[in-house]
Design a protein around this motif. Structure first.
Motif, mmCIF file in Angstrom:
data_model
loop_
_atom_site.group_PDB
_atom_site.id
_atom_site.type_symbol
_atom_site.label_atom_id
_atom_site.label_comp_id
_atom_site.label_asym_id
_atom_site.label_seq_id
_atom_site.Cartn_x
_atom_site.Cartn_y
_atom_site.Cartn_z
ATOM 1 N N LEU A 234 -8.033 10.889 -22.092
ATOM 2 C CA LEU A 234 -7.841 12.298 -21.777
ATOM 3 C C LEU A 234 -6.559 12.386 -20.971
ATOM 4 O O LEU A 234 -6.454 11.818 -19.882
ATOM 5 N N MET A 235 -5.567 13.074 -21.541
ATOM 6 C CA MET A 235 -4.272 13.199 -20.869
ATOM 7 C C MET A 235 -3.574 14.467 -21.332
ATOM 8 O O MET A 235 -3.946 15.067 -22.337
ATOM 9 N N LYS A 236 -2.581 14.868 -20.558
ATOM 10 C CA LYS A 236 -1.712 15.965 -20.957
ATOM 11 C C LYS A 236 -0.306 15.424 -21.128
ATOM 12 O O LYS A 236 0.157 14.609 -20.328
ATOM 13 N N LYS A 237 0.329 15.865 -22.190
ATOM 14 C CA LYS A 237 1.724 15.513 -22.425
ATOM 15 C C LYS A 237 2.454 16.801 -22.790
ATOM 16 O O LYS A 237 2.154 17.406 -23.821
ATOM 17 N N ASN A 238 3.340 17.219 -21.915
ATOM 18 C CA ASN A 238 4.112 18.453 -22.153
ATOM 19 C C ASN A 238 3.210 19.620 -22.534
ATOM 20 O O ASN A 238 3.422 20.284 -23.536
ATOM 21 N N ASP A 239 2.187 19.854 -21.742
ATOM 22 C CA ASP A 239 1.248 20.965 -21.915
ATOM 23 C C ASP A 239 0.327 20.855 -23.127
ATOM 24 O O ASP A 239 -0.353 21.812 -23.478
ATOM 25 N N ILE A 240 0.296 19.713 -23.777
ATOM 26 C CA ILE A 240 -0.659 19.490 -24.863
ATOM 27 C C ILE A 240 -1.757 18.570 -24.333
ATOM 28 O O ILE A 240 -1.474 17.473 -23.840
ATOM 29 N N LEU A 241 -3.010 19.028 -24.414
ATOM 30 C CA LEU A 241 -4.149 18.200 -24.023
ATOM 31 C C LEU A 241 -4.465 17.259 -25.172
ATOM 32 O O LEU A 241 -4.644 17.704 -26.309
ATOM 33 N N ILE A 242 -4.527 15.976 -24.886
ATOM 34 C CA ILE A 242 -4.815 14.950 -25.889
ATOM 35 C C ILE A 242 -6.127 14.279 -25.505
ATOM 36 O O ILE A 242 -6.267 13.797 -24.383
ATOM 37 N N MET A 243 -7.077 14.276 -26.449
ATOM 38 C CA MET A 243 -8.383 13.682 -26.158
ATOM 39 C C MET A 243 -8.841 12.767 -27.283
ATOM 40 O O MET A 243 -8.785 13.121 -28.453
ATOM 41 N N ASN A 244 -9.313 11.595 -26.875
ATOM 42 C CA ASN A 244 -10.111 10.722 -27.725
ATOM 43 C C ASN A 244 -11.441 10.577 -26.994
ATOM 44 O O ASN A 244 -11.467 10.076 -25.867
ATOM 45 N N PRO A 245 -12.549 11.037 -27.590
ATOM 46 C CA PRO A 245 -13.826 10.983 -26.877
ATOM 47 C C PRO A 245 -14.439 9.594 -26.809
ATOM 48 O O PRO A 245 -15.519 9.424 -26.248
ATOM 49 N N GLY A 246 -13.762 8.599 -27.358
ATOM 50 C CA GLY A 246 -14.361 7.276 -27.446
ATOM 51 C C GLY A 246 -15.296 7.221 -28.634
ATOM 52 O O GLY A 246 -15.158 7.997 -29.573
ATOM 53 N N SER A 247 -16.257 6.347 -28.575
ATOM 54 C CA SER A 247 -17.149 6.138 -29.706
ATOM 55 C C SER A 247 -18.602 6.338 -29.310
ATOM 56 O O SER A 247 -19.007 5.957 -28.214
ATOM 57 N N LEU A 248 -19.379 6.897 -30.222
ATOM 58 C CA LEU A 248 -20.808 7.052 -29.976
ATOM 59 C C LEU A 248 -21.574 5.735 -30.094
ATOM 60 O O LEU A 248 -22.732 5.662 -29.700
ATOM 61 N N ILE A 249 -20.939 4.706 -30.610
ATOM 62 C CA ILE A 249 -21.598 3.396 -30.655
ATOM 63 C C ILE A 249 -21.105 2.503 -29.528
ATOM 64 O O ILE A 249 -21.522 1.358 -29.411
#
Length: 164
Positions: A118-133
């Protein structure tokens, strides 16, 4: 607007259902399933009667449902969602980020790496929720949540089996 974000369920229906229950408790308005296995996203519709956006992952090549990517507008904010394998996200996020910029995205969602981000780069929120496993890097099963309120975008990552 509240958005639930899931990825890489790989057929683990127990964890998928647990995550959807948690997202229902957060009163989400929509859920993204970012692939691997896209067929699991069909089950979400049974447990949550909100829009479900299913994205194909690298394990979904022969799937008849799901999209390679989605560009969807919520509350005047654009979400760009993909699994990530088509953008080589295991190497770096450059191709994904510049595609998101080109598509006018305010939020970028991706999976594939099994690592939370979870990060912001130049006002864009970028998310990888990880894995459900769970991750390949000793990370617990996880999912994400995004809230869009007026012009503000915030995100949060949750471990599935924790109380937070």
């Amino acid at each position: 607007m509240r958005i639930g974000v899931l990825s890489d369920s790989h057929g683990n229906i127990v964890n998928l259902q647990d995550a959807v229950i948690k997202l229902n408790q957060l009163n989400v308005d929509a859920i993204f399933h970012l692939g691997d296995y896209v067929r699991d996203a069909q089950k979400i519709k049974v447990w949550c009667h909100k829009p479900v956006y299913s994205i194909k992952g690298n394990c979904d090549i022969n799937a008849s449902t799901g999209l390679s990517f989605a560009r969807i507008k919520f509350n005047n904010k654009i979400v760009f969602a993909t699994h990530g394998h088509l953008f080589n996200v295991k190497q770096d996020l450059d191709a994904l980020y510049y595609t998101a910029v080109q598509k006018g995205a305010d939020i970028v969602l991706f999976g594939h790496t099994h690592r939370k981000l979870l990060m912001k780069k130049n006002d864009i929120l970028i998310m990888n929720p990880g894995s459900l496993i769970g991750g390949r890097y000793s990370e617990a099963p996880s999912y994400g949540y995004i809230e869009i309120s007026n012009d503000n975008i915030s995100g949060k990552l949750f471990e599935l089996n924790s109380d937070n």
